[in-house]
Design an enzyme around this catalytic site. Structure first.
Site: not given
Ligand code: ADP
Ligand code: MG
Length: 404
Positions: A119, A207
């Site tokens: 991530y 993101e």
């Protein structure tokens, strides 16, 4: 403003961030044609909506056992079937709410052999006022659970704008991901390019989840690749990025919020039944609070701003009334430089123009308030005047309840 995954990836690619090849598609035939331009043997057909959680999402029309909005396909038939399943249907994910979102676009992209999912996100840290990296080894579809259950697995650090992105920031990302050797170098380079994208587009958020490490195969070693990207921009900087405005997909936005933005009204739809028209964000928040204190819920947040003229007030009334849940309206305006009599004239004209059919409570305060109240009283409309915020909230709640 948010954009679709495929647009985000095209943007990141322009800044040199590695993404798999892929093409957007608006029909089943376009999806099949897109897959033919890709090398295969694995394709991924992905629903393009402005919401995450697509992989684990469910289509309303397809029943609980059907697959979600991210599907692997190995043949033309499988691409065709996946596209036909998704287009026009409603995908419900943890981020869409119960209503879900209709899928009108697809992205057909290279299927990647994934060794691990990381991530990586960039956002503006409101405490430090700096661009911050958020990095975790535990990427993939359960990052929310990681954030909740094991926050120590999420690393954050910010970048001093005076120096910009430095080699040590890249090393911090590689370290947080536990990478060494060539993959560490890839991570450092990628982090720098994502930072360039963030600054270069005045992004509010980038993101990447997952940031995948591919399986090494044959001569080619493992690679870092962006498999999913969500990008949102700072609308205050939109005037500097006319090209990015073309990426806006208005069908993804709430129609009332879209209409409000045309009149420069700050409107956010909520779940209650009392429409609010207020000037000033702080007063609007207080108005919502006091409605709740009196036992009902606001139908919206609406700040008409400083220059609330008749045109704006009329537009605001129309937007509030287009929500069928609205059973009454509370207008709470403080007349400062904008005088109360002018506002009262605007309210009366607007109420007549839209044929107002629900109870209307008006609280005016400030410059020329007596003249304003007189205009409301002589309007011939059933406007309920209120003296202060508490009085106004009590009155609109009573009106709505007696009408029910
Ligand atoms: P969402 O976050 O909306 O569920 P993602 O694009 O992250 O959608 O996809 C969900 C999962 O599907 C990813 O975590 C990854 O495991 C898999 N996936 C996505 N894109 C690819 C791809 N190009 N190749 C292989 N697997 C993929
Ligand atoms: Mg994702």
């Amino acid at each position: 403003m948010n954009i679709h995954e495929y647009q985000a990836k095209e943007l990141l690619a322009k800044f040199g961030v590695p993404v798999p090849a892929g093409y957007a598609a608006l029909s089943v035939e376009e999806a099949v044609a897109a897959s033919k331009k890709l090398p295969g043997p694995l394709y991924v057909v992905k629903a393009q909506i402005h919401a995450g959680g697509r992989g684990k999402g469910k289509f309303k029309e397809l029943g609980p056992d059907a697959k979600g909005g991210v599907r692997l396909a190995r043949t033309e038939e499988e691409v065709r079937a996946a596209a036909a399943d998704m287009l026009g249907n409603t995908l419900v994910t943890v981020q869409t709410g119960d209503a879900g979102k209709q899928v009108n676009r697809l992205y057909v992209t290279d299927g990647v052999d994934i060794a691990h999912e990381f991530y990586l996100a960039l956002l503006v840290d409101r405490v430090t006022g700096r661009v911050a990296f958020v990095v975790s080894t535990e990427g993939g579809m359960d990052i929310e659970t990681v954030a909740h259950d094991s926050p120590e697995k999420i690393h954050t650090f910010d970048v001093d704008p005076a120096t910009g992105f430095m080699p040590h920031h890249g090393r911090a990302v590689a370290n947080a991901l536990g990478l060494t050797g060539d993959l560490a170098k890839q991570a450092q380079r990628l982090a720098g390019k994502v930072y360039d994208t963030f600054l270069g587009t005045d992004a509010a958020q980038i993101e990447i989840n997952p940031l995948a490490v591919t399986e090494a195969s044959g001569d080619s070693g493992a690679k870092l690749l962006v498999l999913d990207a969500k990008v949102g921009f700072d609308s205050n900087a939109a005037f500097r990025h006319k090209d990015l405005l073309e990426l806006r997909d208005e069908t993804e936005e709430d129609p009332q919020e879209l209409e409000a933005s045309k009149y420069d009204l700050a409107y956010i739809k909520l779940d209650g039944n009392i429409g609010c028209m207020v000037n000033g964000a702080g007063l609007a928040m207080a108005t919502m609070d006091i409605i709740k204190l009196n036992g009902e819920f606001p139908a919206n947040f609406l700040d008409v701003g400083g220059g609330a003229n008749k045109e704006k007030v009329t537009a605001a009334f129309k937007i509030i009334l287009s929500d069928p849940a609205v059973k009454g309206i509370l207008v709470n305006i403080f007349g400062g430089t904008m005088r109360c009599d002018i506002i009262a004239e605007g309210i009366v004209a607007a109420a007549k123009e839209v044929n107002l059919s629900v109870p209307l409570v008006v609280r005016l305060e400030g410059t020329n308030v007596d003249k304003g109240k007189e205009i409301l009283a002589n309007s011939g409309l059933a406007i309920v005047p209120a003296n202060d915020l508490g009085d106004a909230a009590k009155k609109i709640v009573a009106e709505v309840r007696s009408a029910a």
